[in-house]
Design a protein around this motif. Structure first.
Motif, short mmCIF file in Angstrom:
data_model
loop_
_atom_site.label_atom_id
_atom_site.label_comp_id
_atom_site.label_asym_id
_atom_site.label_seq_id
_atom_site.Cartn_x
_atom_site.Cartn_y
_atom_site.Cartn_z
N LEU A 1 0.86 -1.17 0.00
CA LEU A 1 0.00 0.00 0.00
C LEU A 1 0.90 1.23 0.00
CD1 LEU A 1 -2.63 -1.19 2.64
CD2 LEU A 1 -2.85 -1.22 0.16
N PRO A 2 0.35 2.44 -0.22
CA PRO A 2 1.20 3.63 -0.30
C PRO A 2 2.15 3.81 0.87
CG PRO A 2 -0.99 4.14 -1.06
CD PRO A 2 -1.05 2.74 -0.54
N ASP A 3 1.73 3.53 2.10
CA ASP A 3 2.62 3.70 3.25
C ASP A 3 2.58 2.48 4.17
OD1 ASP A 3 4.49 5.19 4.82
OD2 ASP A 3 2.89 5.53 6.26
N PHE A 4 2.45 1.31 3.57
CA PHE A 4 2.37 0.10 4.39
C PHE A 4 2.74 -1.09 3.51
CE2 PHE A 4 0.41 -3.49 6.46
CZ PHE A 4 0.54 -3.21 7.81
N VAL A 5 3.84 -1.75 3.84
CA VAL A 5 4.32 -2.88 3.05
C VAL A 5 4.60 -4.06 3.97
CG1 VAL A 5 6.18 -3.75 1.58
CG2 VAL A 5 5.31 -1.44 1.24
N VAL A 6 4.20 -5.24 3.56
CA VAL A 6 4.61 -6.48 4.20
C VAL A 6 5.43 -7.24 3.18
CG1 VAL A 6 3.89 -8.63 5.29
CG2 VAL A 6 2.56 -6.54 5.67
N ASP A 7 6.71 -7.46 3.48
CA ASP A 7 7.57 -8.07 2.47
C ASP A 7 7.47 -9.59 2.47
OD1 ASP A 7 9.13 -9.09 4.53
OD2 ASP A 7 10.80 -7.71 4.23
N LYS B 1 9.27 -11.80 3.66
CA LYS B 1 9.64 -12.44 4.92
C LYS B 1 8.61 -12.20 6.02
CE LYS B 1 14.59 -11.82 4.02
NZ LYS B 1 15.84 -11.15 4.50
N GLY B 2 7.56 -11.41 5.70
CA GLY B 2 6.55 -11.11 6.70
C GLY B 2 6.87 -9.89 7.53
N THR B 3 7.90 -9.13 7.15
CA THR B 3 8.26 -7.91 7.87
C THR B 3 7.30 -6.79 7.51
OG1 THR B 3 10.58 -8.55 7.79
CG2 THR B 3 10.12 -6.27 8.34
N LEU B 4 6.84 -6.06 8.51
CA LEU B 4 5.97 -4.92 8.31
C LEU B 4 6.83 -3.67 8.22
CD1 LEU B 4 2.74 -4.12 10.29
CD2 LEU B 4 4.49 -2.39 10.02
N ILE B 5 6.66 -2.89 7.16
CA ILE B 5 7.43 -1.66 6.98
C ILE B 5 6.48 -0.52 6.69
CG2 ILE B 5 9.26 -0.52 5.68
CD1 ILE B 5 8.98 -4.21 5.25
N SER B 6 6.63 0.56 7.45
CA SER B 6 5.79 1.73 7.25
C SER B 6 6.53 2.97 7.71
CB SER B 6 4.48 1.60 8.04
OG SER B 6 3.78 2.83 8.08
N ASN B 7 6.41 4.08 6.97
CA ASN B 7 7.03 5.32 7.40
C ASN B 7 6.42 5.83 8.69
OD1 ASN B 7 8.75 5.45 5.18
ND2 ASN B 7 7.26 6.54 3.92
N LYS B 8 5.20 5.43 8.97
CA LYS B 8 4.52 5.88 10.18
C LYS B 8 4.71 4.91 11.33
CE LYS B 8 0.96 8.41 7.64
NZ LYS B 8 -0.50 8.53 7.36
N LEU B 9 4.72 3.61 11.03
CA LEU B 9 4.81 2.61 12.10
C LEU B 9 6.22 2.09 12.31
CD1 LEU B 9 1.63 0.50 11.24
CD2 LEU B 9 1.85 2.33 12.91
N GLY B 10 7.12 2.34 11.36
CA GLY B 10 8.47 1.79 11.47
C GLY B 10 8.54 0.42 10.84
N ARG B 11 9.49 -0.39 11.32
CA ARG B 11 9.70 -1.72 10.76
C ARG B 11 9.75 -2.71 11.91
NH1 ARG B 11 13.37 -3.79 6.17
NH2 ARG B 11 13.37 -1.63 5.54
N MET B 12 8.90 -3.71 11.89
CA MET B 12 8.82 -4.69 12.96
C MET B 12 8.73 -6.08 12.38
SD MET B 12 8.63 -5.40 16.25
CE MET B 12 8.11 -3.93 17.13
N GLN B 13 9.50 -7.02 12.94
CA GLN B 13 9.38 -8.40 12.49
C GLN B 13 9.72 -9.35 13.62
OE1 GLN B 13 12.82 -7.94 9.57
NE2 GLN B 13 12.99 -10.10 10.09
N LYS B 14 9.21 -10.56 13.51
CA LYS B 14 9.49 -11.59 14.49
C LYS B 14 10.77 -12.31 14.13
CE LYS B 14 7.45 -15.71 16.64
NZ LYS B 14 6.27 -16.61 16.65
N MET B 15 11.64 -12.52 15.12
CA MET B 15 12.88 -13.25 14.87
C MET B 15 12.56 -14.72 14.65
SD MET B 15 15.70 -11.52 14.82
CE MET B 15 16.93 -12.76 15.21
#
Length: 331
Positions: A159-165, A167-181
């Motif tokens: 989406l414009p400001d929300f990507v799940v790659d 590997k399942g990593t969540l990336i957003s300019n507003k939310l940052g980047r978070m993933q489970k090890m």
């Protein structure tokens, strides 16, 4: 076989109407003749924001054509995929070693390498290309089509400001980047083992926490932050079902963690000297920024003394519901 437009035009120099026509006609021809109609390679590297927006309407991905010699790491730039050139220009003599170096880099970083070439250039020789392919296979790299490459590396959600790659990593300019090890980390696992420019987390039960050597040998959640520069890395270990948190930072000069420091989170609301009714505290992280040494001056204690430090600026807003307009305290 993928799209290269219908008439091999520089799309960036065309009107939106012409760009639509070039992409549509090429896609339709490929579909009609049984070829892959999911990908476009922009002729002459001619693309801009308008071009990529139009490409989204006809293709699943777009490939840039330049001499940047870059790889594609997750999350991929779906309509701006990069290539490494086997023969960058007529007379290019460094093609084999350049490709081998990029293959090594792709293996190290688990990236997708797309090799571009022009077989009509003087520098193109089949023997050199075979050498590159054999080197890639010797390194365990899978040789795939563009379609298969997208199956392996495409973003799950975009989406414009929300990507799940992939590997399942969540990336957003507003939310940052978070993933489970995925793999376990213990008390001495170096920061280099964690994903770059990300928050990562993993939950441990009592047995796993004891084996790993985490504080109090109790169940908890390990939260790790690793910036682009390892000078800003830190970890929190929050004990399960308690308000107890341990913190430590990464010392890049010694490649080691500091000792854990205990920090008990208060469970009661703060008492303010004002007429407050139904006080509520809501915390939200609104800004996270690396600040270099020469731009930040940090107050130390209450003595009025200052020292210049490189740090991670972590801004929080605390909101309190009062009889007057809301109080906002920024830390």
């Amino acid at each position: 076989m993928v799209s290269h437009t219908h008439n091999h035009v520089n799309l960036r120099e065309q009107t939106p109407q012409v760009q639509h026509e070039e992409m549509r006609l090429s896609r339709d021809w490929l579909q009609k003749n049984g070829f892959n109609a999911d990908v476009i390679v922009y002729p002459f590297g001619g693309r801009d924001g308008v071009t990529m927006d139009i490409a989204r309407q006809y293709y699943e991905a777009g490939v840039y054509i330049d001499n940047g010699q870059r790889l594609n790491a997750t999350p991929i730039s779906t309509y701006d995929l990069q290539r490494v050139y086997f023969n960058d220009a007529p007379g290019d003599t460094g093609q084999v070693q350049r490709c081998k170096d990029k293959i090594d880099e792709a293996v190290l970083n688990n990236s997708w390498i797309i090799i571009g070439m022009h077989c009509h250039y003087d520098a193109f020789t089949p023997a050199n290309l075979i050498e590159v392919i054999q080197y890639a296979k010797s390194k365990g790299i899978e040789i795939v089509t563009m379609k298969r490459g997208l199956e392996l590396y495409a973003n799950v959600l975009e989406l414009p400001d929300f990507v799940v790659d992939a590997k399942g990593t969540l990336i957003s300019n507003k939310l940052g980047r978070m993933q489970k090890m995925i793999s376990n980390a213990d008390n001495v696992t170096p920061l280099s083992s964690f994903p770059v420019d990300s928050f990562s987390y993993r939950v441990y039960n009592n047995s796993a926490a004891t084996t790993a050597g985490f504080p109090e040998n109790k169940a908890g959640t390990l939260l790790t932050f690793r910036a682009v520069s390892d000078d800003y890395g830190y970890q929190n270990y929050i004990l399960s079902a308690t308000n107890t948190k341990y913190s430590r930072v990464w010392i890049n000069s010694t490649l080691s963690w500091t000792s854990w420091e205990k920090d008990t989170v208060p469970t009661t609301s703060p008492q303010l000297s004002t007429n407050i009714v139904d006080i509520q505290k809501m915390e939200r992280i609104t800004h996270l920024q690396q600040v270099p040494t020469n731009l930040f001056q940090q107050a130390v204690g209450v003595t009025g003394m200052y020292q210049r430090k490189s740090c991670l600026l972590h801004i929080k807003h605390f909101y309190f519901k009062t009889t007057t307009p809301a109080i906002c305290i920024q830390v």
